[in-house]
Design an enzyme around this catalytic site. Structure first.
Site, mmCIF file in Angstrom:
data_model
loop_
_atom_site.group_PDB
_atom_site.id
_atom_site.type_symbol
_atom_site.label_atom_id
_atom_site.label_comp_id
_atom_site.label_asym_id
_atom_site.label_seq_id
_atom_site.Cartn_x
_atom_site.Cartn_y
_atom_site.Cartn_z
ATOM 1 C CE LYS A 152 -4.377 1.468 2.051
ATOM 2 N NZ LYS A 152 -5.100 1.700 0.813
HETATM 3 N N1 PXG Z 1 -7.355 -2.262 -3.116
HETATM 4 C C1 PXG Z 1 -6.779 -1.053 -3.137
HETATM 5 C C2 PXG Z 1 -5.953 -0.648 -4.294
HETATM 6 C C3 PXG Z 1 -6.965 -0.187 -2.053
HETATM 7 O O1 PXG Z 1 -6.393 1.021 -2.045
HETATM 8 C C4 PXG Z 1 -8.379 -1.868 -1.009
HETATM 9 C C5 PXG Z 1 -8.131 -2.682 -2.106
HETATM 10 C C6 PXG Z 1 -9.212 -2.395 0.117
HETATM 11 O O2 PXG Z 1 -8.409 -2.694 1.253
HETATM 12 P P1 PXG Z 1 -8.940 -2.562 2.746
HETATM 13 O O3 PXG Z 1 -7.831 -3.099 3.568
HETATM 14 O O4 PXG Z 1 -9.193 -1.099 2.987
HETATM 15 O O5 PXG Z 1 -10.163 -3.357 2.853
HETATM 16 C C7 PXG Z 1 -7.774 -0.601 -0.965
HETATM 17 C C8 PXG Z 1 -8.003 0.323 0.193
HETATM 18 C C9 PXG Z 1 -9.665 6.247 -0.550
HETATM 19 C C10 PXG Z 1 -9.468 5.010 0.249
HETATM 20 O O6 PXG Z 1 -9.468 7.348 0.002
HETATM 21 C C11 PXG Z 1 -9.001 3.862 -0.356
HETATM 22 C C12 PXG Z 1 -8.783 2.704 0.402
HETATM 23 C C13 PXG Z 1 -9.051 2.684 1.740
HETATM 24 C C14 PXG Z 1 -9.522 3.836 2.345
HETATM 25 C C15 PXG Z 1 -9.734 5.012 1.606
HETATM 26 O O7 PXG Z 1 -9.999 6.150 -1.735
HETATM 27 N N2 PXG Z 1 -8.298 1.627 -0.276
#
Ligand code: PXG
Length: 296
Positions: A152
């Protein structure tokens, strides 16, 4: 409400005074890692797996985080407490820190830690009821050997390019494929389909972040007796699925009713999604690291 307090490297600053250097390599190169975490009902949801993933991401990019995992957890909880965030969103960022103009990360003396406790809404509320209409985009997800999607990282250009394609096509979200053409994930969410009674999601090795919401949903589904498979999938599998939904900390659980102009199932929000959403909401009431003074 009093002014928001933001943690930077051991101190809390008011929003107007919370600033980092323009020589920080997080700003100059997107060199760093982050987590997006939620608090529900006075508890930080799935705090431990978020902290573990942050340290794994840092390890993968060769970044040494200057505090222990326990200290990092305490920073998150304290940020919520100081800002009276019982239900909200926490952005935890670790950048390479201040360095020279020039890529060399070894010239950055110390990684910088920022924690912002706030609120977030990714999609308009009504879309949670009616479901999303989304498209597949041409921008492929990063090749794992170039920049592994399991990291990430602070560099979201790949996802942003895909998001722009979706918005320009008149929808809110994009299905991203890997370089082999198999389905990877959406721009900030993992995806699930219901096909022949089984829940299927792409394995992280196909070019997805191993989402914490995703893993929670897998556990909840299995507890309900639904078979879950982490399996390679193509767009055909999506088009011919009975239900589809996305998971992510920002998005939470959101249904998808149309992909590339094809209705998913009946083209309305399905019963399996509704059941899992109820279970997820129940889990957020009981799971999590308590925030002193805010936890019920
Ligand atoms: N794939 C990607 C590329 C992400 O960035 C997820 C999957 C889901 O992962 P989690 O662990 O959150 O279930 C993410 C997470 C935003 C924002 O501001 C994006 C995420 C989380 C919180 C806010 O767009 N992405």
């Amino acid at each position: 409400m009093s002014e928001q307090l933001i943690y930077i490297d051991g101190e809390f600053f008011t929003k107007s005074e919370a600033k980092v250097s323009v020589f920080d390599h997080g700003f100059l190169y997107g060199d760093g890692v982050f987590e997006g975490i939620r608090a529900y009902h006075g508890k930080v949801f799935k705090l431990e797996p978020h902290i573990e993933r942050l340290y794994d991401s840092a390890k993968a990019i060769g970044l040494v985080i200057p505090v222990t995992k326990a200290e990092m957890s305490a920073i998150v909880v304290e940020s919520c407490r100081r800002n009276s965030i019982a239900n909200g969103y926490i952005r935890l960022v670790v950048s390479r820190g201040v360095g020279d103009l020039g890529l060399n990360p070894y010239l950055c003396k110390k990684a910088s830690i920022v924690c912002i406790a706030a609120t977030i809404q990714l999609y308009p509320q009504e879309l949670y009821q009616v479901g999303l209409d989304i498209v597949t985009v041409a921008t492929p997800r990063n090749h794992p050997e170039a920049l592994n999607p399991r990291i990430k990282s602070l560099n979201y250009m790949n996802n942003i390019m895909a998001k722009m394609e979706a918005i320009r096509a008149g929808v809110q979200e994009a299905v991203m494929l890997n370089l082999q053409g198999y389905v990877a994930e959406c721009t900030g969410d993992n995806l699930f389909i219901l096909r022949n009674g089984k829940l299927v999601t792409p394995p992280a090795t196909e070019g997805a972040l191993e989402g914490i919401t995703r893993n929670a949903v897998i556990d909840l589904a299995r507890k309900k007796g639904i078979e879950v498979r982490e399996e390679r999938m193509s767009r055909f599998d999506i088009y011919t699925s009975q239900e589809m939904f996305l998971t992510g900390t920002g998005a939470e659980l959101i249904p998808v009713v149309k992909v590339d102009g094809r209705a998913i199932g009946e083209g309305s929000v399905g019963p399996v999604f509704k059941g899992l959403l109820a279970d997820f909401q129940q889990l957020t009431r009981v799971d999590g690291a308590p925030i002193p003074g805010l936890s019920a």
